[in-house]
Design a protein around this motif. Sequence first.
Motif, PDB file in Angstrom:
ATOM      1  N   VAL A  46       2.821  -0.790  -6.036  1.00 50.14           N
ATOM      2  CA  VAL A  46       2.413   0.039  -4.910  1.00 50.14           C
ATOM      3  C   VAL A  46       1.027   0.582  -5.204  1.00 50.14           C
ATOM      4  O   VAL A  46       0.835   1.330  -6.181  1.00 50.14           O
ATOM      5  CB  VAL A  46       3.401   1.190  -4.664  1.00 50.14           C
ATOM      6  CG1 VAL A  46       2.948   2.019  -3.462  1.00 50.14           C
ATOM      7  CG2 VAL A  46       4.807   0.648  -4.444  1.00 50.14           C
ATOM      8  N   LEU A  47       0.086   0.195  -4.391  1.00 45.39           N
ATOM      9  CA  LEU A  47      -1.308   0.587  -4.604  1.00 45.39           C
ATOM     10  C   LEU A  47      -1.567   1.997  -4.089  1.00 45.39           C
ATOM     11  O   LEU A  47      -1.065   2.372  -3.030  1.00 45.39           O
ATOM     12  CB  LEU A  47      -2.242  -0.401  -3.912  1.00 45.39           C
ATOM     13  CG  LEU A  47      -2.125  -1.849  -4.368  1.00 45.39           C
ATOM     14  CD1 LEU A  47      -3.043  -2.731  -3.534  1.00 45.39           C
ATOM     15  CD2 LEU A  47      -2.450  -1.968  -5.853  1.00 45.39           C
TER      16      LEU A  47
ATOM     17  N   GLN B 284       5.687   4.622  -2.900  1.00 47.48           N
ATOM     18  CA  GLN B 284       4.789   5.427  -3.722  1.00 47.48           C
ATOM     19  C   GLN B 284       4.411   4.660  -4.998  1.00 47.48           C
ATOM     20  O   GLN B 284       5.175   3.811  -5.459  1.00 47.48           O
ATOM     21  CB  GLN B 284       5.470   6.735  -4.097  1.00 47.48           C
ATOM     22  CG  GLN B 284       5.851   7.605  -2.921  1.00 47.48           C
ATOM     23  CD  GLN B 284       4.638   8.075  -2.147  1.00 47.48           C
ATOM     24  OE1 GLN B 284       3.652   8.572  -2.720  1.00 47.48           O
ATOM     25  NE2 GLN B 284       4.682   7.924  -0.821  1.00 47.48           N
ATOM     26  N   PRO B 285       3.246   4.967  -5.559  1.00 47.95           N
ATOM     27  CA  PRO B 285       2.859   4.293  -6.809  1.00 47.95           C
ATOM     28  C   PRO B 285       3.929   4.411  -7.893  1.00 47.95           C
ATOM     29  O   PRO B 285       4.090   3.505  -8.703  1.00 47.95           O
ATOM     30  CB  PRO B 285       1.568   5.025  -7.200  1.00 47.95           C
ATOM     31  CG  PRO B 285       0.976   5.444  -5.891  1.00 47.95           C
ATOM     32  CD  PRO B 285       2.157   5.816  -5.033  1.00 47.95           C
TER      33      PRO B 285
ATOM     34  N   GLN C  25       0.836  -1.185   0.000  1.00 50.01           N
ATOM     35  CA  GLN C  25       0.000   0.000   0.000  1.00 50.01           C
ATOM     36  C   GLN C  25       0.885   1.254   0.000  1.00 50.01           C
ATOM     37  O   GLN C  25       1.996   1.254   0.560  1.00 50.01           O
ATOM     38  CB  GLN C  25      -0.896   0.027   1.239  1.00 50.01           C
ATOM     39  CG  GLN C  25      -1.960  -1.054   1.271  1.00 50.01           C
ATOM     40  CD  GLN C  25      -3.114  -0.777   0.318  1.00 50.01           C
ATOM     41  OE1 GLN C  25      -3.313   0.356  -0.132  1.00 50.01           O
ATOM     42  NE2 GLN C  25      -3.884  -1.815   0.004  1.00 50.01           N
ATOM     43  N   LYS C  26       0.370   2.299  -0.603  1.00 50.27           N
ATOM     44  CA  LYS C  26       1.065   3.583  -0.584  1.00 50.27           C
ATOM     45  C   LYS C  26       1.419   3.969   0.844  1.00 50.27           C
ATOM     46  O   LYS C  26       0.580   3.875   1.745  1.00 50.27           O
ATOM     47  CB  LYS C  26       0.200   4.661  -1.228  1.00 50.27           C
ATOM     48  CG  LYS C  26       0.821   6.047  -1.214  1.00 50.27           C
ATOM     49  CD  LYS C  26      -0.120   7.079  -1.831  1.00 50.27           C
ATOM     50  CE  LYS C  26       0.446   8.479  -1.728  1.00 50.27           C
ATOM     51  NZ  LYS C  26      -0.469   9.501  -2.295  1.00 50.27           N
ATOM     52  N   GLY C  27       2.679   4.378   1.040  1.00 45.29           N
ATOM     53  CA  GLY C  27       3.134   4.761   2.359  1.00 45.29           C
ATOM     54  C   GLY C  27       3.756   3.633   3.148  1.00 45.29           C
ATOM     55  O   GLY C  27       4.393   3.867   4.189  1.00 45.29           O
TER      56      GLY C  27
END
Lengths: 116, 113
Positions: free
Chosen positions: B111-112, B81-82, B14-16
């Motif tokens: 990365v979503l 990050q995406p 996930q993002k972050g």
Amino acid sequence: GAGVSQSPSNKVTEKGKDVELRCDPISGHTALYWYRQSLGQGLEFLIYFQGNSAPDKSGLPSDRFSAERTGGSVSTLTIQRTQQEDSAVYLCASSITGTGLSGELFFGEGSRLTVL
Amino acid sequence: QQQVKQSPQSLIVQKGGISIINCAYENTAFDYFPWYQQFPGKGPALLIAIRPDVSEKKEGRFTISFNKSAKQFSLHIMDSQPGDSATYFCAARKAGSARQLTFGSGTQLTVLP
């Protein structure tokens, strides 16, 4: 150009035909490498040129594969009598020198070969 | 003969979040360990590299951790990050050898948002 240039970007050929892939390295780079990248696989070393020294051909998978580097610059990878298992992306890279502290490789965008 | 083993083959974060990719090698003669990043349709590009005389190297959000005794090294991407979505390759080179880098099999990172 500023980077490593490869041509063609895409090549579709029939089984049994010969193909030539070209690489124009960054100006001033003495070392040139060819790698093969098959789907879902890592980078497979094929051949290495350093200046005027004899090339290291230890990674070539068969005698159907050969490569030349003319004038210490442009290189051509030739695949004779192509087979379906030759389908892959062929990446060329160059570096300022084959030795040294970093030996960072600068890759081209590759030539995608599809053998039908 | 796979001299550099890389895992996982794919990773979704996930993002972050923190992305962690691991590599293990067998040849103790390796003395240079780079990571390359490859975006679709592009050639790999050097991201960060480490030598075995240090245990960690950080460049921005990217960190290499190196464990010489275990013959392992890993890439950590902090605050993923995406735009970090790419394929990552670890590699190793033998001391005094200009011949080639030995690459791992690659990790496809997504990365979503």
